[in-house]
Design a protein around this motif. Structure first.
Motif, mmCIF file in Angstrom:
data_model
loop_
_atom_site.group_PDB
_atom_site.id
_atom_site.type_symbol
_atom_site.label_atom_id
_atom_site.label_comp_id
_atom_site.label_asym_id
_atom_site.label_seq_id
_atom_site.Cartn_x
_atom_site.Cartn_y
_atom_site.Cartn_z
ATOM 1 N N ILE A 115 0.841 -1.209 0.000
ATOM 2 C CA ILE A 115 0.000 0.000 0.000
ATOM 3 C C ILE A 115 0.870 1.250 0.000
ATOM 4 N N ALA A 116 1.936 1.238 0.799
ATOM 5 C CA ALA A 116 2.844 2.388 0.824
ATOM 6 C C ALA A 116 3.513 2.593 -0.532
ATOM 7 N N ALA A 117 3.820 1.487 -1.224
ATOM 8 C CA ALA A 117 4.440 1.594 -2.545
ATOM 9 C C ALA A 117 3.497 2.252 -3.540
ATOM 10 N N VAL A 118 2.209 1.967 -3.425
ATOM 11 C CA VAL A 118 1.233 2.604 -4.309
ATOM 12 C C VAL A 118 1.221 4.114 -4.088
ATOM 13 N N PHE A 119 1.158 4.527 -2.841
ATOM 14 C CA PHE A 119 1.137 5.971 -2.543
ATOM 15 C C PHE A 119 2.431 6.650 -3.003
ATOM 16 N N ALA A 120 3.549 5.919 -2.935
ATOM 17 C CA ALA A 120 4.826 6.505 -3.336
ATOM 18 C C ALA A 120 4.942 6.671 -4.847
ATOM 19 N N ARG A 121 4.249 5.819 -5.620
ATOM 20 C CA ARG A 121 4.455 5.809 -7.072
ATOM 21 C C ARG A 121 3.235 6.199 -7.888
ATOM 22 N N ASP A 122 2.107 6.395 -7.251
ATOM 23 C CA ASP A 122 0.904 6.758 -8.005
ATOM 24 C C ASP A 122 0.237 7.973 -7.369
ATOM 25 N N PRO A 123 0.366 9.142 -7.973
ATOM 26 C CA PRO A 123 -0.255 10.343 -7.400
ATOM 27 C C PRO A 123 -1.779 10.295 -7.441
ATOM 28 N N ALA A 124 -2.351 9.324 -8.174
ATOM 29 C CA ALA A 124 -3.808 9.218 -8.244
ATOM 30 C C ALA A 124 -4.408 8.512 -7.032
ATOM 31 N N ALA A 125 -3.566 7.908 -6.187
ATOM 32 C CA ALA A 125 -4.061 7.213 -5.001
ATOM 33 C C ALA A 125 -4.456 8.223 -3.932
ATOM 34 N N HIS A 126 -5.688 8.089 -3.405
ATOM 35 C CA HIS A 126 -6.189 9.065 -2.436
ATOM 36 C C HIS A 126 -6.368 8.499 -1.023
ATOM 37 N N SER A 127 -6.636 7.203 -0.921
ATOM 38 C CA SER A 127 -6.887 6.646 0.409
ATOM 39 C C SER A 127 -6.530 5.168 0.431
ATOM 40 N N LEU A 129 -8.383 2.823 1.646
ATOM 41 C CA LEU A 129 -9.566 2.070 1.225
ATOM 42 C C LEU A 129 -9.637 1.960 -0.295
ATOM 43 N N GLU A 130 -9.299 3.045 -0.973
ATOM 44 C CA GLU A 130 -9.294 3.024 -2.438
ATOM 45 C C GLU A 130 -8.284 2.017 -2.962
ATOM 46 N N VAL A 131 -7.089 1.991 -2.387
ATOM 47 C CA VAL A 131 -6.058 1.057 -2.825
ATOM 48 C C VAL A 131 -6.485 -0.377 -2.576
ATOM 49 N N LEU A 132 -7.084 -0.627 -1.420
ATOM 50 C CA LEU A 132 -7.509 -1.984 -1.079
ATOM 51 C C LEU A 132 -8.602 -2.508 -1.992
ATOM 52 N N THR A 133 -9.465 -1.631 -2.463
ATOM 53 C CA THR A 133 -10.645 -2.078 -3.191
ATOM 54 C C THR A 133 -10.588 -1.835 -4.696
ATOM 55 N N CYS A 134 -9.763 -0.909 -5.149
ATOM 56 C CA CYS A 134 -9.852 -0.460 -6.544
ATOM 57 C C CYS A 134 -8.546 -0.581 -7.320
ATOM 58 N N TYR A 135 -7.561 -1.272 -6.795
ATOM 59 C CA TYR A 135 -6.293 -1.416 -7.493
ATOM 60 C C TYR A 135 -6.077 -2.877 -7.898
ATOM 61 N N PRO A 136 -6.386 -3.234 -9.148
ATOM 62 C CA PRO A 136 -6.285 -4.637 -9.566
ATOM 63 C C PRO A 136 -4.870 -5.192 -9.482
#
Length: 234
Positions: free
Chosen positions: A9-21, A23-30
């Protein structure tokens, strides 16, 4: 397991500026869903020898995410698959820690023989959208693969490669240099482009020289005709 999920989850926030929360990463990132199914179900079944169950789990991951990861593939920590649709990762592929893959990437093989036939990505490799890496070779740590490139040979650590077949682009090998996952900027010092420009300039010079020679020939012909005319009048 939970520590690895937190790292993902931290890697997503570090590399994707479109990540907002979270919960979003857990449910909407295939990409996350495909990796978790592979890491905690399919790959474990594969290592335990439950081949059919492993393949079924991988098939389920493909169904819900659009990302096909063979259960035999080895994937490190903090790997991020952005968007992910159409990503294919072969059985003997190895992906190191902190790698990033965009949609349409293929880590494929070029042989029907058993054994190692898919690429190895060392830590921190970034693979742009649509790129194909084909064969049992290594892409060095921190390398960057340009969008839609076809890589068929080893890539040195820290290099940036583009094209079909992929070639090293000089001047973009600084690890801090920006990387465009959807295409390559127009100002890179591509060695092939440099060769083509040199050939084009040489062709222009030759055309100018030929035009000059033709003009001189026409002048000589005119002078010769004038002299012949003068002789005839005499």
């Amino acid at each position: 397991m939970f520590n690895q999920i937190k790292e993902d989850i931290a890697a997503v926030f570090a590399r994707d500026p479109a990540a907002h929360s979270t919960l979003e990463v857990l449910t909407c990132y295939p990409g996350m869903h495909a990796l978790w199914i592979h890491r905690y179900i399919a790959h474990r079944f594969w290592r335990w020898g439950w081949i059919v169950l492993a393949r079924m789990a991988g098939h389920f991951g493909r169904f819900i995410s659009g990302i096909e990861i063979h259960p035999g593939a080895t994937i490190g920590r903090r790997v991020f698959i952005d968007h992910g649709m159409g990503v294919v990762i072969g059985e003997t592929a190895v992906i190191g820690d902190d790698c990033t893959l965009y949609h349409g990437v293929t880590l494929g093989g070029v042989s029907w023989n058993k054994g190692k036939r898919h690429p190895t990505l060392e830590a921190g490799v970034v693979v742009g959208a649509g790129a194909k890496i084909l064969g049992p070779f290594t892409v060095g740590a921190g390398a960057k693969i340009g969008s839609n490139s076809v890589v068929v040979r080893e890539v040195p650590a820290g290099a940036t490669v583009v094209g079909i077949p992929a070639r090293i682009v000089e001047g973009l090998n600084d690890p801090a240099a920006p990387f465009n996952a959807y295409g390559v900027t127009a100002n890179e010092n591509d060695p092939l482009n440099a060769v083509l420009r040199a050939l084009g300039n040489k062709a222009d010079d030759q055309e100018a020289e030929m035009a000059n020679l033709l003009a001189r020939i026409q002048i000589l012909e005119t002078d010769a005709n004038r002299k012949n005319g003068d002789l005839d009048t005499k």
